[in-house]
Enzyme design. Structure first.
Site, PDB file in Angstrom:
ATOM      1  N   HIS A 266       0.842  -1.205   0.000  1.00 15.71           N
ATOM      2  CA  HIS A 266       0.000   0.000   0.000  1.00 15.71           C
ATOM      3  C   HIS A 266       0.873   1.250   0.000  1.00 15.71           C
ATOM      4  O   HIS A 266       1.779   1.366   0.815  1.00 15.71           O
ATOM      5  CB  HIS A 266      -0.881  -0.031   1.254  1.00 15.71           C
ATOM      6  N   ARG A 330      -3.114   1.269  -6.269  1.00 17.73           N
ATOM      7  CA  ARG A 330      -2.049   1.157  -5.270  1.00 17.73           C
ATOM      8  C   ARG A 330      -0.735   0.638  -5.823  1.00 17.73           C
ATOM      9  O   ARG A 330       0.340   1.114  -5.458  1.00 17.73           O
ATOM     10  CB  ARG A 330      -2.516   0.224  -4.154  1.00 17.73           C
ATOM     11  N   LEU A 441     -13.603  -4.942   1.891  1.00 11.78           N
ATOM     12  CA  LEU A 441     -14.783  -5.007   2.757  1.00 11.78           C
ATOM     13  C   LEU A 441     -15.978  -5.461   1.928  1.00 11.78           C
ATOM     14  O   LEU A 441     -16.799  -6.277   2.363  1.00 11.78           O
ATOM     15  CB  LEU A 441     -15.050  -3.644   3.390  1.00 11.78           C
TER      16      LEU A 441
HETATM   17  C1  LIG Z   1      -5.086  -0.833   8.296  1.00 13.11           C
HETATM   18  C2  LIG Z   1      -6.011  -1.435   7.278  1.00 13.11           C
HETATM   19  C3  LIG Z   1      -7.016  -0.666   6.728  1.00 13.11           C
HETATM   20  C4  LIG Z   1      -7.886  -1.217   5.781  1.00 13.11           C
HETATM   21  N1  LIG Z   1      -8.861  -0.432   5.236  1.00 13.11           N
HETATM   22  C5  LIG Z   1      -9.707  -0.962   4.328  1.00 13.11           C
HETATM   23  C6  LIG Z   1     -10.766  -0.173   3.763  1.00 13.11           C
HETATM   24  O1  LIG Z   1     -10.929   0.996   4.085  1.00 13.11           O
HETATM   25  N2  LIG Z   1     -11.576  -0.760   2.859  1.00 13.11           N
HETATM   26  C7  LIG Z   1     -11.438  -2.069   2.480  1.00 13.11           C
HETATM   27  O2  LIG Z   1     -12.224  -2.536   1.651  1.00 13.11           O
HETATM   28  N3  LIG Z   1     -10.466  -2.823   3.021  1.00 13.11           N
HETATM   29  C8  LIG Z   1      -9.602  -2.321   3.924  1.00 13.11           C
HETATM   30  N4  LIG Z   1      -8.609  -3.102   4.461  1.00 13.11           N
HETATM   31  C9  LIG Z   1      -8.604  -4.543   4.171  1.00 13.11           C
HETATM   32  C10 LIG Z   1      -9.668  -5.224   5.009  1.00 13.11           C
HETATM   33  O3  LIG Z   1      -9.716  -4.648   6.288  1.00 13.11           O
HETATM   34  C11 LIG Z   1      -9.431  -6.729   5.181  1.00 13.11           C
HETATM   35  O4  LIG Z   1      -9.113  -7.304   3.959  1.00 13.11           O
HETATM   36  C12 LIG Z   1     -10.679  -7.392   5.713  1.00 13.11           C
HETATM   37  O5  LIG Z   1     -11.142  -6.737   6.865  1.00 13.11           O
HETATM   38  C13 LIG Z   1     -10.433  -8.868   6.008  1.00 13.11           C
HETATM   39  O6  LIG Z   1     -11.594  -9.395   6.604  1.00 13.11           O
HETATM   40  P1  LIG Z   1     -11.693 -10.950   6.917  1.00 13.11           P
HETATM   41  O7  LIG Z   1     -12.990 -11.142   7.603  1.00 13.11           O
HETATM   42  O8  LIG Z   1     -11.436 -11.716   5.677  1.00 13.11           O
HETATM   43  O9  LIG Z   1     -10.479 -11.245   7.904  1.00 13.11           O
HETATM   44  P2  LIG Z   1     -10.094 -10.637   9.350  1.00 13.11           P
HETATM   45  O10 LIG Z   1     -10.846  -9.415   9.700  1.00 13.11           O
HETATM   46  O11 LIG Z   1      -8.598 -10.576   9.358  1.00 13.11           O
HETATM   47  O12 LIG Z   1     -10.575 -11.727  10.352  1.00 13.11           O
HETATM   48  C14 LIG Z   1      -9.904 -12.959  10.477  1.00 13.11           C
HETATM   49  C15 LIG Z   1     -10.577 -13.745  11.560  1.00 13.11           C
HETATM   50  O13 LIG Z   1     -10.048 -15.050  11.553  1.00 13.11           O
HETATM   51  C16 LIG Z   1      -9.673 -15.426  12.857  1.00 13.11           C
HETATM   52  N5  LIG Z   1      -8.575 -16.378  12.707  1.00 13.11           N
HETATM   53  C17 LIG Z   1      -7.493 -16.322  11.908  1.00 13.11           C
HETATM   54  N6  LIG Z   1      -6.760 -17.433  12.017  1.00 13.11           N
HETATM   55  C18 LIG Z   1      -7.391 -18.212  12.910  1.00 13.11           C
HETATM   56  C19 LIG Z   1      -7.124 -19.487  13.449  1.00 13.11           C
HETATM   57  N7  LIG Z   1      -6.065 -20.209  13.073  1.00 13.11           N
HETATM   58  N8  LIG Z   1      -7.974 -19.982  14.385  1.00 13.11           N
HETATM   59  C20 LIG Z   1      -9.075 -19.273  14.779  1.00 13.11           C
HETATM   60  N9  LIG Z   1      -9.379 -18.073  14.281  1.00 13.11           N
HETATM   61  C21 LIG Z   1      -8.543 -17.547  13.362  1.00 13.11           C
HETATM   62  C22 LIG Z   1      -9.330 -14.150  13.571  1.00 13.11           C
HETATM   63  O14 LIG Z   1      -9.469 -14.339  14.950  1.00 13.11           O
HETATM   64  C23 LIG Z   1     -10.382 -13.212  12.968  1.00 13.11           C
HETATM   65  O15 LIG Z   1     -11.592 -13.352  13.677  1.00 13.11           O
HETATM   66  C24 LIG Z   1      -7.726  -2.552   5.387  1.00 13.11           C
HETATM   67  C25 LIG Z   1      -6.711  -3.318   5.938  1.00 13.11           C
HETATM   68  C26 LIG Z   1      -5.837  -2.762   6.861  1.00 13.11           C
HETATM   69  C27 LIG Z   1      -4.707  -3.577   7.357  1.00 13.11           C
END
Ligand SMILES: Cc1cc2nc3c(=O)[nH]c(=O)nc-3n(C[C@H](O)[C@H](O)[C@H](O)COP(=O)(O)OP(=O)(O)OC[C@H]3O[C@@H](n4cnc5c(N)ncnc54)[C@H](O)[C@@H]3O)c2cc1C
Length: 637
Positions: A266, A330, A441
């Site tokens: 990023h 990006r 998201l």
């Molecule tokens: C600082 C930042 C800002 C961002 N801003 C944006 C934005 O503005 N817009 C956008 O679209 N995207 C944004 N992103 C990207 C986006 O936030 C993520 O891609 C998205 O939230 C991922 O969601 P997820 O549910 O797939 O995973 P996560 O939110 O990472 O959740 C993973 C889950 O899995 C669980 N987990 C993982 N491994 C295990 C395991 N082995 N055993 C049990 N549980 C486990 C964790 O506990 C957690 O509950 C941003 C990312 C970052 C880093």
């Protein structure tokens, strides 16, 4: 192995509708007989667990944090895309689809991306109905801002806390189901392996992170929503706990890992400031709506930014890309920042950084408007750096942020292992070789609220997986392996901290498989990773014991997986002899330094099969066809 993407036939705009009609249903009375495990309770996992429970399935949901509300999704700042066209500026489902395929440099499945664009509008409706406080215009309509790679404003936001507000919405829905007894929530519980019986995922083995107890859970389907793996670089914008363990363990049980080398660096992060730092901070892409990026024209400039006259500044993105300016995607913005710094224009003496300047916007719009839009981000920046961005430009530099690679899934979001669905950042779908801002998201919530709830029923109705419980010997076998591995980590008793070796791995990956890659560099990095992995198993020191809360042990297990996974990333980057999106092979570039794809040889998804510790991974290819967005050199000029 036969990779079956199961993309429905017919015109792209009707595929999802006709597919939904053709999907088999589970009758409401039968749903309660099915047990579904959802690992992860970020936006993807929480929305899926809540929706599946609402439908009547019995759900068990796992996360390693103490509450689903602490998932890394909470960190998302900038916003979420949808093709509502509230701005009347020319947006449409087709345009969002087109921008996303092009933004991903033609390495995503068209049908998936079109479906994502279609569903985007429904997500906003769902979240508004839940009470997510999106920003609004004076007249009451939801407000939008722009993100990179688009010439329309389609990003919905809640100041700089969009992820947090969306997660509160999903969490409310999840909590309701926990209250109703439809979801059993297992916080502070880490999945350490998948149990596969007769080719189907039938459960998981977990470690209770408070007591250290290792236990099995059986189900008719396992859903992984475990996020991305940017922390392979050690320093990244991700939460410290983000890891590859769940997807890597599933990979070792037979699930294919797709495009692992597609990672996103990023462009707007606070530059690294010292060797002991353990985390990097993102400054949201939304700042590029009003902030202008520049470097001094003079190399190794020592004057303060305010004393450098305008004509001695190089607003290089506006110069090189007049159509998109500071809002290029990006990958492009990151590469250009690196190029400027490598050429001696860095604004961080002895390091790497470029300016992101708000003076023009403050003069044009006034301080209060800028504060309204970005106040919390400015405050965060000032707290970390001590500089006030209302007075002096921010200093920014690219950092690892998101991973487009992940477990391979078909159109139904099922991996090649039956009964193992993968959603959110953990799968490889939709973003190709570069993700556009505010699309993660959108994808996570599309997967969890609106796709999986349909497609999981089709699997269960057709496969009719019979009952299974944890007395099946397969569970005992996997539990034993998990225990042995835990004991092995504890038994090394070396003298190096896990972090020290992770840091070494991160620096190898950043230099060899980061923003730019070469054949020689990747080959060398693979050798270094192998040597480091051997050292890891001799040198780490994990204090404490297994039957207890032990965060060093948790970390060691995750880093051990990174030590293996990093090699696959490099192998993937090495075989992809082209540049596309975030995967920039220096050997393959246009004369003006843009990524040069090789569509003849590489218009495919690279899906890797684990073949064992001592043997090379096997490559499978899913060809990609572009019927609606024609393959073209990506241009933002
Ligand atoms: C600082 C930042 C800002 C961002 N801003 C944006 C934005 O503005 N817009 C956008 O679209 N995207 C944004 N992103 C990207 C986006 O936030 C993520 O891609 C998205 O939230 C991922 O969601 P997820 O549910 O797939 O995973 P996560 O939110 O990472 O959740 C993973 C889950 O899995 C669980 N987990 C993982 N491994 C295990 C395991 N082995 N055993 C049990 N549980 C486990 C964790 O506990 C957690 O509950 C941003 C990312 C970052 C880093």
């Amino acid at each position: 192995m036969d990779l079956r993407p199961r993309v429905p036939a017919g015109p792209i705009e009707h595929k999802w509708d006709s597919h939904r009609f053709e999907l088999k249903l589970v009758n409401p009375a039968n749903k309660r007989r099915y047990q579904v495990i959802v690992v992860g309770s970020g936006l993807a996992g929480a929305s899926a667990a809540a929706s599946l429970a609402e439908l009547g399935y019995q759900v068990s949901c796992f996360c390693f944090q103490d509450s689903p509300r602490r998932a890394h999704s909470i960190a998302a700042q900038g916003g979420i895309n949808a093709a509502k066209n509230y701005q009347n500026d020319g947006d449409s489902i087709w345009r969002l689809f087109y921008d996303t395929v092009k933004g991903g440099d033609f390495r995503a499945r068209e049908a998936n991306v079109y479906r994502l664009a279609q569903i985007s509008n429904t997500i906003i409706d769902q979240c508004v109905a839940q009470g997510v406080p999106f920003a609004r215009e004076y007249g009451g309509l939801l407000a939008n801002r722009s993100f990179g790679g688009a010439q329309v404003s389609r990003t919905f936001y809640a100041r700089g806390q969009t992820g947090q507000q969306l997660l509160l919405g999903a969490y409310q829905a999840l909590a309701r189901q926990i209250g109703l007894g439809q979801v059993t929530m297992y916080p502070r519980t880490e999945m350490l392996d998948v149990v596969v019986i007769d080719g189907r995922a039938r459960g998981i083995v977990v470690r209770d992170l408070v007591t250290g107890a290792i236990r099995s859970h059986a189900a008719h389907d396992v859903v992984l929503a475990t996020g991305g793996y940017s922390n392979v670089y050690f320093l990244s914008t991700n939460a410290k706990g983000c890891n590859v363990t769940a997807t890597w363990r599933a990979h070792k049980r037979g699930a294919l890992f797709a495009n692992p080398c597609f990672t996103q660096i990023h462009p707007t992060c606070i530059p690294m400031h010292g060797p002991h730092q353990s985390k990097l901070t993102l400054m949201s892409e939304s700042l590029r709506n009003d902030g202008r990026i520049w470097v001094p024209r003079t190399k190794r400039e020592s004057r303060a930014p305010g004393s450098i006259p305008k004509d001695e500044r190089d607003y290089y993105l506006e110069r090189l890309y007049p159509s998109f300016g500071n809002l290029v995607p990006r990958d492009v913005a990151s590469r250009r920042a690196k190029e400027m710094c490598d050429a001696g224009h860095s604004v961080v003496p002895g390091g790497h950084g470029v300016y992101l300047d708000f003076q023009d916007a403050i003069q044009r719009l006034g301080r209060s408007t800028i504060a309204e839009r970005y106040g919390n981000l400015f405050e965060m920046y000032e707290r970390i750096t001590g500089d006030d961005p209302y007075q002096v430009p921010m200093k920014i530099y690219p950092a690892p942020h998101y991973t487009m690679g992940g477990l391979w899934v078909d159109y139904n979001l099922m991996s090649n292992l039956e009964g193992l669905h993968v959603i959110g950042e953990a799968n490889f779908s939709d973003h190709g070789a570069n993700r556009l801002g505010a699309s993660a998201l959108m994808q996570g919530l599309a997967d969890g609220y609106f796709i999986l709830p349909y497609t999981i029923g089709d699997y269960l109705a057709q496969a009719r997986p019979g009952p299974v419980d944890t007395t099946h010997p397969a569970f005992g076998d996997v539990e034993r392996l998990v225990r042995e591995r835990t004991d092995r980590l504890l038994g090394v008793r070396g003298s190096k901290s896990v972090d020290a070796l992770h840091r070494e791995l991160g620096s190898l990956m950043w230099n060899g498989c980061g923003m730019s890659r070469t054949k020689a560099g990747l080959e060398e990095t693979i050798e270094h990773i192998r040597a480091l992995r051997a050292r890891f198993w001799k040198e780490i020191s994990v204090t404490g014991k297994g039957e207890d809360l032990n965060q060093e042990l948790e970390k060691a297990g995750r880093v051990a997986d990174y030590m293996e996974f990093a090699e696959l990333m490099c192998v993937d980057a090495l075989q992809r002899e082209e540049s596309c999106g975030g995967h920039f092979r220096e050997e393959y570039q246009t004369p003006d330094g843009e990524a040069r794809r090789d569509d003849e040889r590489f218009s495919h998804v690279a899906a890797w099969e684990w073949t064992g510790e001592a043997t090379a991974p096997r490559l499978h290819q899913e060809p990609l066809a572009f019927e609606y967005v024609h393959l073209a050199q990506r241009s933002y000029r």
